[in-house]
Design a protein around this motif. Structure first.
Motif, PDB file in Angstrom:
ATOM      1  N   LEU A  76       5.092  -3.722  -4.781  1.00 52.77           N
ATOM      2  CA  LEU A  76       5.316  -2.323  -5.151  1.00 52.77           C
ATOM      3  C   LEU A  76       4.773  -1.411  -4.058  1.00 52.77           C
ATOM      4  O   LEU A  76       3.721  -1.682  -3.472  1.00 52.77           O
ATOM      5  N   PRO A  77       5.450  -0.306  -3.757  1.00 55.23           N
ATOM      6  CA  PRO A  77       4.910   0.656  -2.788  1.00 55.23           C
ATOM      7  C   PRO A  77       3.558   1.190  -3.246  1.00 55.23           C
ATOM      8  O   PRO A  77       3.277   1.292  -4.442  1.00 55.23           O
ATOM      9  N   ALA A  78       2.734   1.541  -2.279  1.00 56.26           N
ATOM     10  CA  ALA A  78       1.376   1.975  -2.609  1.00 56.26           C
ATOM     11  C   ALA A  78       1.342   3.283  -3.382  1.00 56.26           C
ATOM     12  O   ALA A  78       0.366   3.559  -4.091  1.00 56.26           O
ATOM     13  N   ASP A  79       2.397   4.114  -3.244  1.00 52.01           N
ATOM     14  CA  ASP A  79       2.378   5.415  -3.909  1.00 52.01           C
ATOM     15  C   ASP A  79       2.982   5.386  -5.307  1.00 52.01           C
ATOM     16  O   ASP A  79       3.064   6.419  -5.970  1.00 52.01           O
ATOM     17  N   VAL A  80       3.414   4.242  -5.800  1.00 47.21           N
ATOM     18  CA  VAL A  80       3.947   4.149  -7.155  1.00 47.21           C
ATOM     19  C   VAL A  80       2.794   4.279  -8.152  1.00 47.21           C
ATOM     20  O   VAL A  80       1.782   3.571  -8.037  1.00 47.21           O
ATOM     21  N   PRO A  81       2.898   5.196  -9.141  1.00 45.37           N
ATOM     22  CA  PRO A  81       1.777   5.383 -10.077  1.00 45.37           C
ATOM     23  C   PRO A  81       1.366   4.107 -10.792  1.00 45.37           C
ATOM     24  O   PRO A  81       0.179   3.887 -11.030  1.00 45.37           O
TER      25      PRO A  81
ATOM     26  N   GLN B 299      -2.773   0.231 -12.176  1.00 42.35           N
ATOM     27  CA  GLN B 299      -2.999  -1.122 -12.634  1.00 42.35           C
ATOM     28  C   GLN B 299      -3.580  -2.048 -11.574  1.00 42.35           C
ATOM     29  O   GLN B 299      -3.580  -3.264 -11.759  1.00 42.35           O
ATOM     30  N   THR B 300      -4.044  -1.502 -10.457  1.00 43.23           N
ATOM     31  CA  THR B 300      -4.701  -2.333  -9.447  1.00 43.23           C
ATOM     32  C   THR B 300      -6.119  -1.863  -9.152  1.00 43.23           C
ATOM     33  O   THR B 300      -6.731  -2.316  -8.183  1.00 43.23           O
ATOM     34  N   VAL B 301      -6.638  -0.964  -9.987  1.00 43.98           N
ATOM     35  CA  VAL B 301      -8.005  -0.473  -9.807  1.00 43.98           C
ATOM     36  C   VAL B 301      -8.987  -1.562 -10.239  1.00 43.98           C
ATOM     37  O   VAL B 301      -8.853  -2.137 -11.323  1.00 43.98           O
TER      38      VAL B 301
ATOM     39  N   TRP C 145      -8.362  -9.562 -13.399  1.00 43.52           N
ATOM     40  CA  TRP C 145      -9.216  -8.906 -12.399  1.00 43.52           C
ATOM     41  C   TRP C 145      -8.870  -9.408 -10.996  1.00 43.52           C
ATOM     42  O   TRP C 145      -8.700  -8.611 -10.060  1.00 43.52           O
ATOM     43  N   MET C 146      -8.759 -10.697 -10.841  1.00 43.28           N
ATOM     44  CA  MET C 146      -8.502 -11.266  -9.519  1.00 43.28           C
ATOM     45  C   MET C 146      -7.091 -10.933  -9.017  1.00 43.28           C
ATOM     46  O   MET C 146      -6.889 -10.698  -7.822  1.00 43.28           O
ATOM     47  N   VAL C 147      -6.103 -10.906  -9.920  1.00 41.61           N
ATOM     48  CA  VAL C 147      -4.758 -10.500  -9.508  1.00 41.61           C
ATOM     49  C   VAL C 147      -4.757  -9.053  -9.055  1.00 41.61           C
ATOM     50  O   VAL C 147      -4.106  -8.690  -8.058  1.00 41.61           O
ATOM     51  N   ARG C 148      -5.482  -8.204  -9.761  1.00 41.30           N
ATOM     52  CA  ARG C 148      -5.600  -6.807  -9.327  1.00 41.30           C
ATOM     53  C   ARG C 148      -6.293  -6.714  -7.972  1.00 41.30           C
ATOM     54  O   ARG C 148      -5.937  -5.863  -7.136  1.00 41.30           O
ATOM     55  N   GLU C 149      -7.281  -7.566  -7.760  1.00 43.15           N
ATOM     56  CA  GLU C 149      -7.980  -7.558  -6.474  1.00 43.15           C
ATOM     57  C   GLU C 149      -7.023  -7.931  -5.348  1.00 43.15           C
ATOM     58  O   GLU C 149      -7.211  -7.501  -4.197  1.00 43.15           O
ATOM     59  N   ALA C 150      -5.978  -8.678  -5.672  1.00 40.80           N
ATOM     60  CA  ALA C 150      -4.964  -9.029  -4.677  1.00 40.80           C
ATOM     61  C   ALA C 150      -3.931  -7.932  -4.490  1.00 40.80           C
ATOM     62  O   ALA C 150      -2.976  -8.108  -3.723  1.00 40.80           O
ATOM     63  N   GLY C 151      -4.080  -6.801  -5.188  1.00 49.66           N
ATOM     64  CA  GLY C 151      -3.155  -5.684  -5.040  1.00 49.66           C
ATOM     65  C   GLY C 151      -1.926  -5.761  -5.905  1.00 49.66           C
ATOM     66  O   GLY C 151      -0.931  -5.070  -5.645  1.00 49.66           O
ATOM     67  N   ILE C 152      -1.953  -6.566  -6.967  1.00 48.91           N
ATOM     68  CA  ILE C 152      -0.804  -6.745  -7.857  1.00 48.91           C
ATOM     69  C   ILE C 152      -1.197  -6.237  -9.244  1.00 48.91           C
ATOM     70  O   ILE C 152      -2.258  -6.602  -9.762  1.00 48.91           O
ATOM     71  N   PRO C 153      -0.364  -5.413  -9.882  1.00 50.95           N
ATOM     72  CA  PRO C 153      -0.707  -4.899 -11.218  1.00 50.95           C
ATOM     73  C   PRO C 153      -0.858  -6.031 -12.227  1.00 50.95           C
ATOM     74  O   PRO C 153      -0.042  -6.956 -12.263  1.00 50.95           O
TER      75      PRO C 153
ATOM     76  N   GLU D 278      -0.976 -10.679 -18.144  1.00 52.23           N
ATOM     77  CA  GLU D 278       0.378 -10.252 -17.818  1.00 52.23           C
ATOM     78  C   GLU D 278       0.370  -9.609 -16.440  1.00 52.23           C
ATOM     79  O   GLU D 278      -0.485  -8.755 -16.154  1.00 52.23           O
ATOM     80  N   VAL D 279       1.317 -10.010 -15.592  1.00 49.72           N
ATOM     81  CA  VAL D 279       1.408  -9.544 -14.202  1.00 49.72           C
ATOM     82  C   VAL D 279       2.739  -8.822 -14.029  1.00 49.72           C
ATOM     83  O   VAL D 279       3.779  -9.282 -14.548  1.00 49.72           O
ATOM     84  N   TYR D 280       2.722  -7.719 -13.303  1.00 54.78           N
ATOM     85  CA  TYR D 280       3.930  -6.921 -13.110  1.00 54.78           C
ATOM     86  C   TYR D 280       4.611  -7.289 -11.793  1.00 54.78           C
ATOM     87  O   TYR D 280       3.969  -7.296 -10.740  1.00 54.78           O
ATOM     88  N   PHE D 281       5.913  -7.563 -11.870  1.00 57.99           N
ATOM     89  CA  PHE D 281       6.729  -7.857 -10.690  1.00 57.99           C
ATOM     90  C   PHE D 281       7.825  -6.798 -10.571  1.00 57.99           C
ATOM     91  O   PHE D 281       8.448  -6.416 -11.574  1.00 57.99           O
ATOM     92  N   ASP D 282       8.056  -6.390  -9.335  1.00 54.95           N
ATOM     93  CA  ASP D 282       9.055  -5.366  -9.062  1.00 54.95           C
ATOM     94  C   ASP D 282      10.432  -5.813  -9.532  1.00 54.95           C
ATOM     95  O   ASP D 282      10.837  -6.970  -9.320  1.00 54.95           O
TER      96      ASP D 282
END
Length: 823
Positions: A409-414, A419-421, A494-502, A532-536
């Motif tokens: 996902l682009p970095a500017d997508v809300p 969901q990656t904080v 937590w770890m998936v978010r740390e990888a930059g994935i919602p 649950e992990v979000y994919f584009d």
């Protein structure tokens, strides 16, 4: 005047204290700041109006006008004059805010955000209560009745909360009401001069007498008991005992109350899994052979101490829901099924269990809403306890190749920003970087983290966990590598978010192990949490990292196989493990991640959002205006009916010349001989009553002690001096009434109706515009007659009540014992 000003200020302060329960609804204190401004404007307008000795109706108009100006300043539409003077565009903006507030109230769970519609209706309500409290306390001197509008504010959180309302705000509001009563009592006593004690000593105005002090102490004790007893008694509310036993959250079984924004699902889940007793919670029948988990909650707000849930928002389940099957993607198979759910009375929560991606609901009603982003069904007013319903849902299966084609996902997508904080934990960041090193796609990174939670890496399932020493729960779990589902789900998210994935944590039920035909019986042992992990272009995809052997009814899939099973894993039905040869460039440009800046993704998906429903406020406003017009027309219609009834002509009577007169043609009155005397008298009385009502309507003094002739002469000299015909007409009316009262033969044959019209025309010509308008729309004669009738009826009821009480006292056992003769 000074006492009234003090009482007005206390009334305003008491209104703000009574609004304290609203703090349990809003997330921030913006509503309080705006309410203070509105109440201050109302109090200032009332004080200025009383300073000018304005009548009560003018005080009310001043307060309403000041409240309107304050609302215009707080909620501008952009078309105001001088930023505070309302225009027609302003009132249109207010109507729009009222319409939108209905949707916000239905879609947001407490605690609600600071939306303009909700703030507007709150400030409008508090300001309106301030006007009513000031009128009742200062204008009508009825402070006890002011408790009713103040209680209306407290009824708002009572209606919104599923369980119990916090007691402290209620105590604050009650203290404000008591303050108002005490201040009014001091004001009343001050009007009689100085107070004295029983032994004759002088008492200062602000020094409480012994009786008043005892009354205040009893009031404080009663208030304390009213607040504390329901908290301590089991079964009356969720209560203090329940909250002490439950800790941070309530149980998912008995006791999981609360609004969607206040449930601690982690604490509830851990409490239920540790129970020794097995309780049936849900029975579900589905047309799908191997369904995935039944879900009811999501936690996606990651803090230092772990995941928390946010208040859901969305449209009614009875509206149109988003249909994922309308979006076709290569490697994604979607099938539609139907499920029927029966919830036991042991499952009490503001959510109902559903399968992911529902598309239609039945038998839930308008109080249930669906959040398409969180994919949960919630209610702010009802509970899941004992509920039965059915719904259609879409089951999505993904091939690993389809997930590998998903782009970051682009970095500017809300959605990605939200969901990656993650909190700053260097040890977790270093572990994630080491695990995903060399992974090229989003799916490969998630699989690397997912595969890490395997038995080969030392992880095992256990309900009882060991205490760590790191001060961080996630570090303790990654170090001990022992835990249960909620720890696995939270750590992977937590770890998936740390990888930059919602990523987020979902809560629900596994399929369980008790199955009869197509019906699954789910117990507290089947409660579960997964990631649950979000994919584009695809959406939220489930990954369950908890060891399958520790979870009854656990389900795995082709994209997330059992890491502890042998190499060959069986794909789930409908999932294709073969490579997909389709070109990923043919995928649709519009995906579920395409949201506008600053908009909650869950608020823009689907057509069932409240904002897209037909607004009801125009119809309600029209009905209200028509009802008001009908109500205002009642006095005028009553006055017109009386005038027409009195103007009915008398029957023709036979008449003779008056003895001693020249002839009837000379203008002498005609004496009734053979006609209806009673009807002639009735006509004279009716004409005189109409004259008196006309005088009252046009503000001409009426002396009830005068004779009809004296009244007619006075009117001819004072009110009708400029109209000779009206003077003669009023004397004729007075003579007819005099003959009807005192003479044997009433006067007949005279044009009384014409005389009435002449007098009324003269009075109308002399009156100003305001008097004519009031006499037409709100005739004072009708209003005075109604007030007198109400007062008489009230007096008769009081007298009847006294007589009834006197009669009942005759049968008092105490009276019988007291009058029994002694032996």
């Amino acid at each position: 005047m000074i006492a009234h000003r003090n009482l007005g200020l206390v009334a305003a302060a008491a209104t703000l204290l009574a609004a304290a329960p609203l703090s349990a609804i809003f997330e921030s204190w913006t509503w309080l700041v705006q309410a203070v401004i509105a109440v201050a404007a109302v109090a200032a307008a009332a004080a200025l109006a009383r300073l000018g000795r304005a009548p009560l109706w003018l005080q009310i108009l001043a307060m309403v006008g000041s409240l309107t100006v304050a609302l215009t300043w707080l909620f501008p539409s952009g078309g105001e004059l001088l930023a505070v003077l309302p225009t027609p565009a302003t009132f249109g903006h207010f109507a729009e805010l009222l319409g939108n507030s209905v949707g916000d109230m239905r879609s947001h769970g407490v605690k609600v955000p600071d939306t303009d519609p909700l703030l507007f209706i709150t400030v409008l309500g508090v300001g309106g209560v301030a006007v009513l409290v000031d009128v009742l306390c200062v204008g009508l001197h009825r402070p006890a009745l002011a408790g009713l509008p103040m209680l209306a504010i407290y009824s708002v959180p009572v209606a919104v909360y599923v369980d119990s309302v916090p007691p402290v705000p209620f105590a604050i509001g009650a203290a404000g009401f008591l303050w108002l009563l005490v201040t009014d009592n001091v004001d009343r006593v001050r009007r009689f001069g100085r107070r004295f004690t029983g032994d004759g000593r002088d008492v200062d105005v602000f020094e409480a007498s012994p009786l008043a002090a005892a009354g205040r102490r009893l009031a404080v004790v009663g208030l304390a008991l009213a607040v504390l007893v329901p908290l301590a008694v089991p079964g009356m509310t969720a209560g203090l005992i329940t909250s002490l036993n439950a800790g941070a959250g309530a149980g998912i079984g008995p006791g999981l109350g609360g609004s969607p924004g206040r449930v601690d699902l982690f604490a509830a889940l851990s409490g239920q899994l540790n129970q020794s007793q097995v309780t049936d919670l849900v029975k579900v029948t589905t047309t799908e052979e191997e369904p995935f988990y039944l879900r009811f909650g999501v936690a996606d707000d990651l803090r230092t101490d772990g995941f928390r849930i946010r208040g859901p928002n969305g449209g009614r389940v009875t509206g149109e829901l988003p249909d994922p099957s309308a979006r076709s993607l290569p490697g994604v198979e979607r099938t539609q099924h139907r499920a029927t759910v029966e919830v036991s009375r042991d499952l009490n929560m503001p959510f109902v269990p559903v399968y992911a991606e529902p598309v239609r609901f039945g038998e839930l009603g308008n109080n249930w809403f669906y959040d398409p982003n969180l994919q949960v069904v919630f209610s702010n007013r009802e509970s899941s306890r004992g509920r039965q319903y059915e719904f259609d849902y879409v089951r999505s299966s993904y091939s690993p190749q389809a997930l590998r084609r998903a782009q970051p996902l682009p970095a500017d997508v809300p959605l990605r920003r939200q969901q990656t904080v993650t909190p700053d934990v260097p040890e977790v960041r270093a572990l994630v970087e080491d695990l995903i090193r060399g992974a090229r796609t989003e799916y490969d990174k998630v699989r690397a983290l997912y595969d890490y939670f395997s038995e080969d890496n030392g992880f095992s399932y256990r309900l009882s966990t060991e205490e760590g020493t790191s001060g961080q729960a996630i570090l303790d779990f990654l170090d001990n590598k022992v835990g249960y589902c909620q720890q696995y789900a939270a750590a992977l998210a937590w770890m998936v978010r740390e990888a930059g994935i919602p990523a987020r944590v979902a809560f629900g039920f596994t399929n369980g192990s008790r199955r009869s035909d197509d019906t699954l019986t789910l117990t507290n042992r089947n409660l579960h949490a997964w990631t649950e992990v979000y994919f584009d272009q695809i959406g939220w995809v489930s990954f369950d990292a908890t060891p399958a052997y520790g979870v009854p009814g656990s389900t795995r899939s082709a994209w997330a196989p059992d890491t502890d099973a042998p190499e060959q894993s069986t794909p789930a039905p409908g999932a294709s493990g073969a490579p997909d040869a389709a070109d990923p460039s043919n995928a649709p440009d519009q995906g579920p991640d395409q949201f506008e800046e600053g908009v909650d993704p869950g608020a823009v998906v689907g057509d069932g959002a409240p904002g897209q429903q037909t607004p009801l406020w125009p119809w309600l406003l029209t009905i209200g205006v028509l009802a008001l017009l009908v109500l205002l027309a009642v006095p005028a219609l009553r006055r017109l009916t009386l005038r027409r009834r009195r103007a009915r002509p008398a029957p023709v009577a036979r008449a003779v010349d008056v003895p001693g007169s020249d002839s009837p043609a000379a203008g002498q009155p005609v004496v009734l001989v053979g006609g209806d005397h009673d009807r002639a008298r009735a006509d004279a009385h009716a004409a005189w009553d109409e004259l008196v009502d006309t005088l009252v309507d046009y503000r001409v003094r009426v002396e009830r002690t005068e004779t009809p002739r004296a009244t007619a002469d006075r009117l001819a000299r004072e009110a009708l001096t400029t109209d000779t015909g009206a003077s003669s007409a009023v004397r004729l009316l007075g003579r007819a009434e005099e003959r009807a009262r005192y003479a044997r033969d009433p006067l007949a044959g005279e044009p009384l109706s014409a005389a009435l019209r002449a007098v009324r025309g003269a009075l109308v010509g002399q009156a100003d515009r305001r008097t004519r308008l009031v006499a037409t729309v709100l005739p004072p004669s009708v209003l005075h007659r109604w007030r007198t009738s109400i007062a008489d009826t009230s007096s008769r009821l009081v007298a009847s009540g006294g007589q009834l009480r006197h009669r009942l006292l005759r049968f008092s056992p105490r009276r019988l014992i007291a009058t029994r003769p002694s032996r």
